[in-house]
Design a protein around this motif. Structure first.
Motif, PDB file in Angstrom:
ATOM      1  N   CYS A   1     -10.805  64.282  50.338  1.00  0.00           N
ATOM      2  CA  CYS A   1     -12.137  64.626  49.457  1.00  0.00           C
ATOM      3  C   CYS A   1     -11.571  65.898  48.850  1.00  0.00           C
ATOM      4  O   CYS A   1     -12.287  66.141  47.701  1.00  0.00           O
TER       5      CYS A   1
ATOM      6  N   ASP B   1     -11.232  64.527  54.854  1.00  0.00           N
ATOM      7  CA  ASP B   1     -11.612  65.710  54.564  1.00  0.00           C
ATOM      8  C   ASP B   1     -10.170  66.286  53.317  1.00  0.00           C
ATOM      9  O   ASP B   1     -10.775  66.875  51.840  1.00  0.00           O
TER      10      ASP B   1
ATOM     11  N   GLU C   1     -17.716  63.441  47.847  1.00  0.00           N
ATOM     12  CA  GLU C   1     -18.283  64.112  48.876  1.00  0.00           C
ATOM     13  C   GLU C   1     -18.455  63.992  49.756  1.00  0.00           C
ATOM     14  O   GLU C   1     -17.641  64.873  50.773  1.00  0.00           O
ATOM     15  N   ASP C   2     -17.659  62.352  50.944  1.00  0.00           N
ATOM     16  CA  ASP C   2     -17.149  61.705  51.825  1.00  0.00           C
ATOM     17  C   ASP C   2     -16.306  60.973  51.774  1.00  0.00           C
ATOM     18  O   ASP C   2     -16.090  60.630  50.632  1.00  0.00           O
TER      19      ASP C   2
END
Length: 903
Positions: free
Chosen positions: A123, A120, A129-130
């Protein structure tokens, strides 16, 4: 973004923590095949992009349980340039991110301790986004693996479309078309729901006019009732005022009657109290007379009592002195006994001192013999220990000699086996060559199969897809036959290569096992040297132990004679010990005896003082007896005086009480006469008949008002309900108008949704043409610069096929030579990176295969001119890059471990 350092520990061929510094510009990471170059690229992809092209366990160094990667990078933010260090382990769950604080000069932990938290965070750093998009950014753009560098362009059109649509984010158009498929149906469903709601609301609001008329009628009724209530309320107020005046007169009559009754009761009570007070006064005067008659006897008793208290205090003091005298006599007796004991102890002390002086010499000889004998007996056990040690050393020497011979045999066996074995690296090179040959044969087969498909589909007299000449039937048949024959040959060659690869892999596995044993030869040789030293030390220790044993046996031969001499001296030694104990026991006796004698004299002096004090209490018992007789004589007079003393003291108080009650009785009788007169006057002014008539009229008016108020409340309640109904119906009428407007808007939305969905699908191919044209244009510039051939141009079609035009000849990617393929793929890859890679870094793994020196130099020149990248890293086994790039890192493998040097 700029990567400044990569550190690897127990990762593939890297052992202890190895740091690889990386600078800006174009960097070359050079080394032979298998040295560990690509591992650096794989480590960055693993740590920063969660991307690894194989199983995690294969990333750990052989023999290690886990490995660790650290990547340090800098990134420009709104707060300035920030430096981070990402830590990730393989084989165990260890994750971490630290930010460098330049003010404190320390790394600050960012509290990230799980893979999800790390992904996370990454990113967010790289604006994706992911996790899937993060991995794809690396494997398809920034750090494309060597195996995919060319193969992505050799795929079928459909597979190329899937690969590059995802990379360029063009698959979003098709996904949007699919997502929008259900929108028109959903809007139609909403319209149907609205129509049903509108029909329902239309039926409900039809009764609104009737409800409004009912509300107006109820409002008129409320107004009439409120006027009637106001009239009756005024009339009731007037009658209440007159009634309250009469009611007050009646209450005054009742109050005065009660006051008369109260005064009569108070007069009776006061009369009774006066009689009681007169009786109590007479009793107090009688008690006063009795106290005067017994006053003399009371005074004598009181004086005798005070004298008795004083004499009893003297008696207590005398008794205490008597007790103290007895205790002092006991103390003196105990001291005299102790003095006698100490005198006896003094005689024993003098005798013991004489014994010590006479036995001193024999005692010293006895102790000397004891120490000598004890020492020799302690060493008797040493004989057995030394004999056991000699035996143990002999066994250890024999064991070490056997181990020494076994190590020499092991070394000879390994050396013979290695001499007959081929190097694993040489076998790996052969395997790589065979695998490359199989891949080339596979690519050739795919190209031939594609040509066969195109030959079969091409019309007669059209340009031949293989040579661009007009296609004739016999030429087609001959060419197809040649291609099919070659395909069969390729299958045969691939099968032969597969068998050869299996055999080579088996030989390489066996050779690696031998190589592992050979790598351990230095350990075996070091062990032999160690064993030689150990055997020599053991021989020396054995000889030293045997010498100690011989010396000890000689000393133990004198033990019997020494024991006999000590037995002869034992009686004298015991006498000395006893005398020594007595001397120690009675050492303080002279001082104690002197102190006790002094203490005895002092205690005898204290006893004499006590005797002197007791003389002053003679005759005390007789005085006490005389006082007791006086108390008995005056006891009766004392008790009588005490009994009546309090009552006699109240004569004046009780006389004043009688006088007060007589005055109070006279006042009460006067108040009663006045109150009775006022009561008769008030009764004469009260009209009882008018009072009762008013009470009846007031009650009737209250009942009328209560009825009118209930009627008013009922009418208002009905009016409120009707108005609420009107308000609800008006809200529904407004809701009906809103739903009619929503229905109109939904019809427009449905038409717009149909239009958008069709245009989104049509936009995908158009955007693909625009993007491939823009990237293809830039790729053509790069391709021509790398190739150095002005006649050649590159085209990247809308189905992602690479076409090279050489003068009038059009060549597809599959028909290009190895050097042309690499130059074309490089050009397109770099153009894509310029377009998409927002992080500003890129890695090219072996990008110069099949390129000559000039084309390599052209490539480096182009890489340096790419302004979109802060860092470009080229990984290659070609040492010619050493002089071409800004910065060079060389990786070499020594004894299965990669080592890094910076030039």
């Amino acid at each position: 973004m700029r990567i400044t350092e990569v550190a690897l520990e127990d990762i593939k061929s890297y052992g202890d923590r190895t740091a690889v510094p990386i600078e800006g510009g174009v960097t070359a990471i050079l080394g032979e095949n298998g040295a560990g170059k690509s591992t650096v690229q794989e480590a960055i992809g693993f740590a920063l992009f969660d991307s690894l092209p194989f199983n995690n366990n294969e990333f750990v160094r052989e023999g290690a349980s886990s490995g660790t990667v650290e990547v340090t990078f800098e990134q420009d933010t709104q707060r300035g340039t920030e430096r981070y260090r990402v830590v990730r382990s393989v084989g165990r769950s260890k994750y971490g991110v630290h930010r460098y604080d330049p003010d404190a000069e320390e790394w600050i932990d960012q509290n990230i301790d799980s893979k999800k938290q790390l992904v996370d965070w990454l990113c967010a750093r790289f604006d994706v986004e992911d996790g899937d998009e993060l991995s794809s950014l690396w494997s398809s753009s920034i750090g494309v693996p060597q195996t995919r560098f060319l193969s992505d362009f050799s795929q079928t059109p459909r597979n190329r479309k899937a690969t590059f649509d995802a990379l360029l984010n063009l698959d979003a158009y098709e996904e949007s078309w699919e997502t929008l498929k259900d929108v028109p149906d959903a809007i139609e469903s909403q319209q149907q729901d609205l129509r049903r709601d509108i029909d329902t609301l239309t039926g409900e609001v039809q009764g609104l006019p009737g409800e409004r008329a009912e509300a107006e009628s109820l409002a008129n009724d409320v107004e009439t009732i409120e006027a009637r209530i106001e009239q009756k309320t005024g009339e009731l107020s007037e009658k209440k005022e007159e009634y309250e005046e009469l009611e007050a007169a009646e209450e005054e009559i009742d109050r005065l009657g009660q006051e008369v009754d109260s005064l009569e009761r108070e007069i009776d009570t006061t009369t009774d109290n006066l009689g009681t007070a007169e009786e109590e006064l007479a009793a107090a005067e009688e008690a006063q007379e009795k106290c005067e008659a017994n006053r003399e006897g009371y005074s004598r008793y009181k004086e005798a009592r005070e004298q008795q208290d004083e004499l009893e205090e003297q008696e207590v003091e005398r008794d205490a002195l008597v007790e103290e005298r007895g205790e002092q006599e006991d103390t003196i007796q105990a001291i005299e006994f102790k003095v006698e004991q100490l005198e006896e102890d003094l005689e024993e002390l003098e005798a013991a001192r004489e014994t010590l002086e006479s036995r001193e010499t024999k005692k010293e000889r006895y102790e000397e013999l004891g120490d000598r004998i004890e020492s020799l007996k302690d060493r008797e056990d040493d004989v057995e220990a030394l004999e056991a040690k000699i035996e143990q050393l002999a066994e250890e020497i024999e064991s070490k000699e056997r181990e020494f011979e076994a190590k020499e045999e092991t070394i000879a066996e390994i050396e013979d086996e290695w001499e007959a074995t081929t190097e694993p690296e040489a076998l790996s090179d052969k395997i790589n060559d065979r695998e490359a040959s199989r891949k080339q044969l596979k690519s050739e087969r795919e190209r031939l199969e594609e040509q066969l498909d195109r030959l079969r589909d091409t019309a007669v007299d059209a340009p031949c897809p293989t040579c661009d000449r007009p296609l004739k039937e016999d030429h087609r048949s001959k060419t197809i036959e040649q291609r099919e024959a070659r395909i069969k040959e390729i299958e045969t060659e691939r099968e032969e290569l597969a068998e050869e690869l299996d055999a080579l892999r088996e030989r390489r596995d066996a050779a690696r096992e031998v190589k592992q044993r050979v790598d351990k030869l230095p350990v075996h040789r070091e062990k032999i040297q160690s064993l030689e030293g150990e055997i020599e030390d053991l021989h020396a220790e054995k000889e030293e132990t045997e010498t100690k044993l011989a010396e000890l046996e000689d000393e133990l031969a004198d033990l019997p004679d020494l024991e006999s001499e000590r037995e002869d001296l034992e009686e004298a030694y015991d006498e000395y010990q006893t005398a020594e104990f007595r001397v120690k026991e009675h050492a303080d006796v002279p001082d104690e005896l002197e102190a006790k004698r002094a203490e005895l004299e002092e205690e005898q002096s204290v006893l004499a003082e006590i005797e002197d004090e007791l003389e002053q209490f003679e005759g005390l018992d007789e005085e006490l007896e005389e006082v007791k007789e006086t108390l008995e004589e005056t006891e009766s007079a004392h008790q009588t005086y005490i009994k009546h003393e309090q009552q006699a003291s109240q004569v004046e108080e009780r006389r004043e009480r009688v006088e007060d009650l007589e005055s109070e009785l006279a006042d009460l009788e006067a108040d009663l006469e006045k109150t009775e007169a006022k009561l008769e006057e008030t009764k004469a002014s009260f009209d009882e008949e008018r009072f009762e008539t008013l009470e009846s009229h007031i009650e009737e008016l209250k009942n009328d008002l209560a009825g009118d108020r209930r009627s008013l409340e009922h009418k208002k309640e009905n009016l409120g309900e009707v108005r609420e109904t009107i308000e609800e119906l008006e809200e529904k009428l407004e809701e009906r108008q809103e739903k009619l407007q929503q229905l109109k808007e939904l019809k427009a939305d449905q038409q717009f949704a149909d239009w958008v969905r069709e245009n989104v699908r049509e936009a995908g191919p158009k955007m693909r043409e625009i993007i491939t044209d823009r990237i293809g244009s830039r790729a053509n510039e790069l391709f021509r610069s790398i190739r150095g051939a002005s006649a050649e141009t590159l085209e990247w079609t809308s189905d992602y096929e690479i076409i090279v035009h050489d003068a009038d000849v059009r060549k597809s990617f599959s028909t290009l030579s190895g050097g042309e393929k690499m130059a074309a793929a490089l050009a397109v890859r770099l153009a894509i990176l310029e377009q998409l890679a927002s992080v500003g870094i890129a890695f090219l793994d072996e990008p110069t295969a099949n390129l000559d020196r000039q084309k390599k130099r052209n490539l480096v020149t182009q890489l340096k001119q790419l302004d979109s990248f802060e860092q470009l890293t080229v990984i290659s086994h070609d040492q010619t890059f050493d002089s071409m790039t800004d910065y060079t890192i060389t990786i070499e493998k020594d004894q299965q471990t990669s080592e890094v040097s910076v030039n």
